[in-house]
Motif scaffolding. Structure first.
Motif, short mmCIF file in Angstrom:
data_model
loop_
_atom_site.label_atom_id
_atom_site.label_comp_id
_atom_site.label_asym_id
_atom_site.label_seq_id
_atom_site.Cartn_x
_atom_site.Cartn_y
_atom_site.Cartn_z
N GLY A 96 5.64 5.07 -9.55
CA GLY A 96 5.43 6.31 -8.82
C GLY A 96 6.62 7.24 -8.75
O GLY A 96 6.56 8.25 -8.04
N LEU A 97 7.70 6.94 -9.44
CA LEU A 97 8.90 7.78 -9.37
C LEU A 97 9.10 8.57 -10.66
O LEU A 97 9.35 9.77 -10.63
N GLY A 98 9.05 7.87 -11.82
CA GLY A 98 9.13 8.55 -13.10
C GLY A 98 10.51 8.86 -13.61
O GLY A 98 10.66 9.59 -14.59
N VAL A 99 11.58 8.35 -12.97
CA VAL A 99 12.95 8.56 -13.45
C VAL A 99 13.68 7.21 -13.43
O VAL A 99 13.25 6.27 -12.77
N ARG A 100 14.82 7.13 -14.16
CA ARG A 100 15.58 5.89 -14.22
C ARG A 100 16.82 5.90 -13.33
O ARG A 100 17.40 4.85 -13.07
N GLN A 147 22.25 5.80 -8.17
CA GLN A 147 21.41 4.63 -8.00
C GLN A 147 20.54 4.55 -9.26
O GLN A 147 19.95 5.56 -9.69
N TRP A 148 20.54 3.36 -9.87
CA TRP A 148 19.86 3.16 -11.15
C TRP A 148 18.66 2.24 -10.95
O TRP A 148 18.76 1.22 -10.27
N PHE A 149 17.53 2.61 -11.56
CA PHE A 149 16.29 1.89 -11.35
C PHE A 149 15.97 0.98 -12.52
O PHE A 149 15.75 1.44 -13.64
N GLU A 176 0.83 -1.21 0.00
CA GLU A 176 0.00 0.00 0.00
C GLU A 176 0.86 1.26 0.00
O GLU A 176 0.64 2.20 0.76
N ALA A 177 1.89 1.22 -0.85
CA ALA A 177 2.85 2.33 -0.94
C ALA A 177 2.77 2.95 -2.34
O ALA A 177 2.70 2.23 -3.34
N PRO A 178 2.79 4.29 -2.45
CA PRO A 178 2.68 4.92 -3.76
C PRO A 178 3.93 4.76 -4.63
O PRO A 178 3.86 4.92 -5.85
N VAL A 179 5.05 4.44 -4.00
CA VAL A 179 6.31 4.30 -4.75
C VAL A 179 6.95 2.95 -4.43
O VAL A 179 7.03 2.57 -3.25
N SER A 180 7.40 2.27 -5.47
CA SER A 180 8.15 1.03 -5.30
C SER A 180 9.22 0.98 -6.37
O SER A 180 8.99 1.38 -7.52
#
Length: 366
Positions: free
Chosen positions: A63-67, A56-58, A42-46
């Protein structure tokens, strides 16, 4: 506060780069994992993230919108130094994050929970984490889900790494076999040119020709890769020519193939099965006498029919032995057939062996 470096930072970065995951495209299987984590926690960002030397690379995010973001503001850079799991109910109460602009801004990240992604050596590579804009805690069930999903991520990465290593080894083995066959063929040809005894020279030339054919067949078997469709008729015309050079005198080979184009995986499976059947027949079916081997392959509307026959001496006992995988060749055939979702049918009545396979296949795909 900027995250400190890991005590074994060079080793950690070396292991991270060994996976080859950095800067790869987004993939649905990883996107789905962060979606599950976000929903269950139930978290808006994961985020699935990996801590590089300066960022740090995603790999995946919700919910973040960046890499990627700079390492200076990385919350996960702190997390990978804290064991297997870290949960911070209120980031503004934590000295490591209280001055972080990602936490102090509006809306800032006030809650953080992450399960650390570790390689086989135990070195941390990144995290699967969830974040919220309000202070809170996860339930035990939610924490368990994060840990399970993080293990799933590493299993996927380990599997990919193992496959890459297996393919590299296969290419090296193929290269060595090709070079060995070429060297043997050249050596036999050289000896044949120097040999004064006509019978010996002919024997050496015949052996050299068989080695060249074996080398060509090896190349055919290992060049079926990629996404391009393979024309079965032209492929098996080359295979037939190579195999004829390897068969003893007096054994006739005839291969009939429909003019279909199929994926390389199916083409490779058919070549391997046909090769094993012909090799077994040449060794065991005829003794010292002559004979014939026929192969009929048809792929129509996604349905395969493969029939291999010889007119040797095999009877019911040999057919039963083949059906129970008693020999290496028949085990290979059964293994390949099983991967195709088919069951080989063996039949013999004293006038030769027949192998038949019928079933649905993806005729125009891998």
């Amino acid at each position: 506060m900027k995250p400190a470096l890991h005590p074994l930072e060079d080793d950690r970065l070396r292991e991270l780069r060994r996976y080859g995951i950095l800067d790869t495209d987004k993939e649905r299987e990883f996107d789905e994992l962060v979606e599950i984590a976000s929903e269950i926690c139930e978290a808006p960002v994961s985020v699935i993230n990996f801590i590089d030397d300066s960022r740090q690379w995603f790999k995946a995010e919700v919910g973040l919108g960046v890499r990627s973001t700079p390492l200076e503001t990385s919350l996960c850079g702190h997390a990978i130094l804290q064991g297997d799991y870290i949960e911070i109910p209120d980031t503004l109460d934590d000295a490591r994050m209280a001055d972080n602009p990602l936490c102090t801004g509006d809306p800032g990240f006030r809650f953080y929970a992450g399960s650390v992604l570790k390689g086989p050596s135990g070195l941390p590579l990144g995290t699967l984490c969830v974040l919220d804009h309000k202070p809170r805690e996860l339930s035990e069930h939610q924490r368990k889900v994060l840990r399970v999903l993080s293990r799933h991520i590493m299993r996927e990465l380990d599997l990919r790494l193992a496959l890459d290593q297996e393919q590299t080894l296969r290419r090296e083995v193929d290269h060595r076999v090709k070079n060995s066959l070429s060297s043997i063929g050249a050596l036999l040809s050289m000896k044949a040119r120097r040999e004064t005894d006509l019978a010996v020279r002919r024997a050496l030339e015949d052996a050299s020709g068989r080695i060249r054919s074996l080398s060509a067949l090896h190349a055919e078997l290992h060049e079926l890769d990629g996404d391009d469709l393979v024309g079965l008729k032209s492929l098996f015309m080359r295979i037939e020519s190579d195999l004829r050079q390897l068969l003893p005198d007096g054994i006739v080979l005839a291969i009939t193939v429909s003019d279909d184009r199929v994926g390389p995986r199916l083409a490779n499976s058919l070549v391997l099965i046909v090769n094993e059947f012909i090799a077994n027949s040449a060794k065991h079916a005829f003794g010292s006498s002559s004979g014939s081997i026929t192969v009929d392959i048809e792929v129509r509307s996604g349905r395969l029919t493969l029939v291999c026959r010889d007119d040797g001496t095999a009877g019911p006992t040999e057919a039963e032995r083949a059906a129970t995988n008693s020999g290496l060749g028949t085990r290979v055939i059964h293994s390949i057939a099983s991967s195709m979702g088919m069951m080989p049918q063996w039949r013999a009545s004293g006038r030769g062996m027949e192998l038949k396979m019928v079933g649905a296949v993806a005729s125009t795909a891998n």
